[in-house]
Scaffold this active site. Structure first.
Site, PDB file in Angstrom:
ATOM      1  N   LYS A  48      47.946  -8.803  73.886  1.00 52.10           N
ATOM      2  CA  LYS A  48      46.583  -9.063  73.397  1.00 52.10           C
ATOM      3  C   LYS A  48      46.381 -10.550  73.151  1.00 52.10           C
ATOM      4  CE  LYS A  48      45.639  -8.602  68.857  1.00 52.10           C
ATOM      5  NZ  LYS A  48      45.056  -9.833  68.315  1.00 52.10           N
ATOM      6  N   ASN A  49      47.391 -11.193  72.559  1.00 53.56           N
ATOM      7  CA  ASN A  49      47.241 -12.597  72.154  1.00 53.56           C
ATOM      8  C   ASN A  49      47.442 -13.579  73.293  1.00 53.56           C
ATOM      9  OD1 ASN A  49      46.622 -11.566  69.710  1.00 53.56           O
ATOM     10  ND2 ASN A  49      48.595 -12.031  68.755  1.00 53.56           N
ATOM     11  N   ARG A 122      38.049 -13.547  66.845  1.00 58.28           N
ATOM     12  CA  ARG A 122      38.161 -14.996  66.646  1.00 58.28           C
ATOM     13  C   ARG A 122      38.097 -15.741  67.967  1.00 58.28           C
ATOM     14  NH1 ARG A 122      39.153 -16.349  62.039  1.00 58.28           N
ATOM     15  NH2 ARG A 122      39.904 -18.413  62.534  1.00 58.28           N
ATOM     16  N   CYS A 146      40.990 -10.134  61.637  1.00 57.69           N
ATOM     17  CA  CYS A 146      41.577  -9.407  60.498  1.00 57.69           C
ATOM     18  C   CYS A 146      41.477 -10.220  59.209  1.00 57.69           C
ATOM     19  CB  CYS A 146      43.049  -9.100  60.787  1.00 57.69           C
ATOM     20  SG  CYS A 146      43.276  -7.873  62.075  1.00 57.69           S
ATOM     21  N   ASP A 336      53.176 -11.094  62.567  1.00 54.73           N
ATOM     22  CA  ASP A 336      52.612  -9.801  62.977  1.00 54.73           C
ATOM     23  C   ASP A 336      53.660  -8.696  63.002  1.00 54.73           C
ATOM     24  OD1 ASP A 336      50.703 -11.600  65.489  1.00 54.73           O
ATOM     25  OD2 ASP A 336      50.350 -11.330  63.355  1.00 54.73           O
ATOM     26  N   VAL A 358      52.773 -17.548  56.906  1.00 55.00           N
ATOM     27  CA  VAL A 358      51.747 -17.909  57.905  1.00 55.00           C
ATOM     28  C   VAL A 358      50.337 -17.581  57.396  1.00 55.00           C
ATOM     29  CG1 VAL A 358      50.947 -17.556  60.282  1.00 55.00           C
ATOM     30  CG2 VAL A 358      53.403 -17.579  59.775  1.00 55.00           C
TER      31      VAL A 358
HETATM   32  C1  EPZ Z   1      47.060 -16.043  66.430  1.00 52.21           C
HETATM   33  O1  EPZ Z   1      46.042 -16.205  65.435  1.00 52.21           O
HETATM   34  C2  EPZ Z   1      47.167 -14.540  66.658  1.00 52.21           C
HETATM   35  N1  EPZ Z   1      45.878 -14.031  67.051  1.00 52.21           N
HETATM   36  C3  EPZ Z   1      47.589 -13.855  65.358  1.00 52.21           C
HETATM   37  O2  EPZ Z   1      47.794 -12.459  65.611  1.00 52.21           O
HETATM   38  C4  EPZ Z   1      48.914 -14.420  64.904  1.00 52.21           C
HETATM   39  O3  EPZ Z   1      49.265 -13.858  63.675  1.00 52.21           O
HETATM   40  C5  EPZ Z   1      48.788 -15.950  64.747  1.00 52.21           C
HETATM   41  O4  EPZ Z   1      48.326 -16.546  65.968  1.00 52.21           O
HETATM   42  C6  EPZ Z   1      50.105 -16.598  64.368  1.00 52.21           C
HETATM   43  O5  EPZ Z   1      51.070 -16.382  65.326  1.00 52.21           O
HETATM   44  C7  EPZ Z   1      45.469 -14.206  68.313  1.00 52.21           C
HETATM   45  O6  EPZ Z   1      46.139 -14.800  69.139  1.00 52.21           O
HETATM   46  C8  EPZ Z   1      44.130 -13.648  68.673  1.00 52.21           C
HETATM   47  P1  EPZ Z   1      46.877 -19.706  63.795  1.00 52.21           P
HETATM   48  P2  EPZ Z   1      45.390 -17.633  65.136  1.00 52.21           P
HETATM   49  O7  EPZ Z   1      45.779 -20.610  64.199  1.00 52.21           O
HETATM   50  O8  EPZ Z   1      45.377 -18.437  66.384  1.00 52.21           O
HETATM   51  C9  EPZ Z   1      45.847 -21.774  59.621  1.00 52.21           C
HETATM   52  C10 EPZ Z   1      47.397 -10.143  65.413  1.00 52.21           C
HETATM   53  O9  EPZ Z   1      47.630  -9.283  64.529  1.00 52.21           O
HETATM   54  N2  EPZ Z   1      44.785 -22.523  60.325  1.00 52.21           N
HETATM   55  O10 EPZ Z   1      48.229 -19.968  64.325  1.00 52.21           O
HETATM   56  O11 EPZ Z   1      44.128 -17.408  64.409  1.00 52.21           O
HETATM   57  C11 EPZ Z   1      45.495 -20.291  59.478  1.00 52.21           C
HETATM   58  O12 EPZ Z   1      44.639 -20.054  58.417  1.00 52.21           O
HETATM   59  C12 EPZ Z   1      46.871 -11.538  64.999  1.00 52.21           C
HETATM   60  O13 EPZ Z   1      47.554  -9.954  66.627  1.00 52.21           O
HETATM   61  C13 EPZ Z   1      44.051 -23.468  59.598  1.00 52.21           C
HETATM   62  O14 EPZ Z   1      44.289 -23.696  58.409  1.00 52.21           O
HETATM   63  O15 EPZ Z   1      46.503 -18.196  64.120  1.00 52.21           O
HETATM   64  C14 EPZ Z   1      46.841 -19.641  59.295  1.00 52.21           C
HETATM   65  O16 EPZ Z   1      47.228 -19.720  57.953  1.00 52.21           O
HETATM   66  C15 EPZ Z   1      46.722 -11.685  63.529  1.00 52.21           C
HETATM   67  N3  EPZ Z   1      43.052 -24.126  60.263  1.00 52.21           N
HETATM   68  C16 EPZ Z   1      47.723 -20.513  60.158  1.00 52.21           C
HETATM   69  O17 EPZ Z   1      47.053 -21.756  60.363  1.00 52.21           O
HETATM   70  C17 EPZ Z   1      42.764 -23.898  61.599  1.00 52.21           C
HETATM   71  O18 EPZ Z   1      41.834 -24.517  62.142  1.00 52.21           O
HETATM   72  C18 EPZ Z   1      48.079 -19.890  61.498  1.00 52.21           C
HETATM   73  O19 EPZ Z   1      46.913 -19.647  62.194  1.00 52.21           O
HETATM   74  C19 EPZ Z   1      43.521 -22.940  62.298  1.00 52.21           C
HETATM   75  C20 EPZ Z   1      44.535 -22.257  61.647  1.00 52.21           C
END
Ligand code: EPZ
EC number: 2.5.1.7
Length: 464
Positions: A48-49, A122, A146, A336, A358
């Site tokens: 999915k990701n 997202r 989520c 995850d 995370v």
């Molecule tokens: C991706 O989310 C995945 N989703 C998530 O899977 C996964 O948990 C995550 O990466 C971490 O591996 C998809 O790919 C659609 P991040 P993403 O940007 O890209 C902070 C699932 O269950 N952050 O790496 O949204 C954020 O708040 C989902 O399949 C900022 O602060 O994750 C978080 O604490 C859930 N500012 C951390 O970084 C930003 O601009 C990681 O987020 C961006 C992120």
């Protein structure tokens, strides 16, 4: 619980049913009679990701792309809808799971149409770079996803501004333009965000000049996206220490690619095998992208066999053992994976700790487990050894799980995607009958999970 929250929940339930319905799941509730080991073989398809981002990348090509092993999940449906409102023709390919994405007639879309399709995803934020390159403008509606933390997009907006995009906040979303085009930039992420790294990749590949990104995410899904972009004609170098360099090119063509398997789904079924004393062969799973998970699975007391066409996960008998897990960015233990594995930890003989580093609010699923008889305490401290970003900031981001406990049936409501799968496992491993509602959310990331439960011998009924 305040009125807004209730509304949100009502909306969430509504959208959960929509999620389910969009992939053929009409039921919103499942009644499970637990205590039966899950045994058999299931297949996992593309991640999915990765798949959702690969579909967005097709926008950058001047010719059609072919993506293989696309799972029938509602997140794919949402991205497909968003591409179609932007004039991309999306058709099924020769084989089941093949998608043909033709971006030749890309055009601007009305914000209402975008909004209608964005729903609870997202992914729209990742349309920015490709649309700015193709159309010189982009509109991003308020994002969903989520509820596992605040999930800001500040890193995304920061890097887009550095490429030269003009970002205007509007009541119903964000409008962007690139009056002088997009230029390569020197960037550094404060945290290796997956989404922000994808944002940089999808923008820099056609930007004018060189982009250097420090502090990049290097998840397997990122690497597979880089494979796809290189197939399209991009020039991308991955150095050590999370540095990625991209030399912008003028033209990209369509790709032909088989998506990386879904290691999150594979880990979820592995966790289900362990918690139900079962034996599940996950066809399509590969060792290389799951090394950290396999280590922890073995430490807890699970067993696995690596085969050419998948991985067999099973409970070899004996007591499960407690572990300390700290989630982290790749190659650490993936966030995850923690929710599904927690069920097995409730059966372990001793005290386990899960330190979630995370997302700051990813233990909402625990309340229902405590109701089912688990002994789990949630803490604001960084338990587990390494202080993280959420320490001393009032976030419930560590869990102490004391076992062994016997779970018993209960009526539970799915809070989010991975929490939902965890609740399925809890009900499957519990004594007695449980009713799990809001299950539509699970079809956002798990293809045909009902059919797979049937294949594995679970005892349940669906309710509309
Ligand atoms: C991706 O989310 C995945 N989703 C998530 O899977 C996964 O948990 C995550 O990466 C971490 O591996 C998809 O790919 C659609 P991040 P993403 O940007 O890209 C902070 C699932 O269950 N952050 O790496 O949204 C954020 O708040 C989902 O399949 C900022 O602060 O994750 C978080 O604490 C859930 N500012 C951390 O970084 C930003 O601009 C990681 O987020 C961006 C992120």
């Amino acid at each position: 619980m305040n009125a807004a929250r209730l509304n949100d929940d009502a909306n969430e339930r509504g959208s959960a049913q929509n999620h389910g319905a969009s992939v053929g799941l009409t039921a919103d509730k499942i009644t499970i009679r637990g205590g039966i080991p899950l045994i058999g073989r299931i297949e996992v398809k593309g991640a999915k990701n990765l798949v959702t981002k690969a579909m967005v990348a097709a926008l950058l090509g001047e010719t059609p792309s072919v993506l293989k092993d696309v799972p029938n999940i509602s997140d794919v449906r949402i991205v497909r809808g968003l591409l179609e409102v932007h004039g991309v023709k999306v058709t099924e390919g020769a084989k089941p799971g093949d998608l043909i994405l033709d971006p030749v007639d890309v055009e601007s879309a009305h914000f209402a149409a975008i909004d209608a399709h964005a729903g609870s995803s997202r992914i729209p934020i990742l349309f920015c770079g490709p649309l700015l390159h193709r159309l010189g403008e982009a509109f991003i509606p308020d994002l969903g996803g989520c509820r596992i933390g605040d999930r800001p997009i500040d890193f995304h907006l920061e890097v887009l501004r550095k490429f030269g995009a003009v970002v205007e906040k509007q009541p119903n979303g964000i409008r962007m333009s690139a009056p002088n085009g997009l230029k390569g930039a020197k960037l550094e992420l404060p945290y290796p965000s997956v989404g922000a790294t994808e944002q940089v990749l999808l923008t820099a590949v056609r930007a004018d000049g060189i982009t250097e990104l420090k502090g990049a995410a290097i998840e397997p899904e990122i690497m597979d996206l880089i494979n796809i972009l290189q197939k399209m004609g991009a020039i991308i170098t991955v150095d050590t220490d999370r540095v990625i360099r991209i030399e912008g090119v003028e033209r990209l063509l369509g790709y032909n690619h088989r998506a990386l398997f879904d290691r999150n789904e594979a880990a979820s079924w592995a966790a289900a095998a362990l918690a139900t004393d079962g034996d599940i062969f996950v066809g399509g799973a590969r060792q290389a992208e799951m090394i950290t998970f396999l280590n922890v699975f073995r430490k807890v007391g699970g067993a696995f066999d690596i085969c050419d066409d998948g991985i067999r996960f099973y409970h070899p008998g004996g007591d499960l053992k407690p572990v300390i897990i700290e989630t982290d960015v790749h190659p650490g233990f993936m966030t995850d994976w923690q929710q599904p594995l927690v069920i097995a930890l409730t059966k372990a003989h001793g005290t386990s700790i899960v330190h979630e580093t995370v997302y700051e609010q990813r233990f909402g699923f625990v309340d229902a487990l405590v109701e089912m008889g688990a002994t789990i305490q949630i803490h604001k401290e960084c338990l587990g050894g390494h202080p993280c970003r959420f320490g001393q900031r009032n976030f419930n981001h560590s869990a102490v799980i004391t076992g062994p406990t016997k779970l018993h049936g209960a009526d539970i409501v799915v809070p989010d995607l991975r929490g939902g799968f965890s609740h399925l496992i809890a009900a499957l491993s519990a004594e007695g009958t449980s009713t799990v509602s809001n299950v539509g959310i699970i079809s956002r990331g798990y293809e045909n999970f009902i059919g797979k439960l049937r294949l594995l011998g679970a005892d349940f009924d669906l309710e509309g």
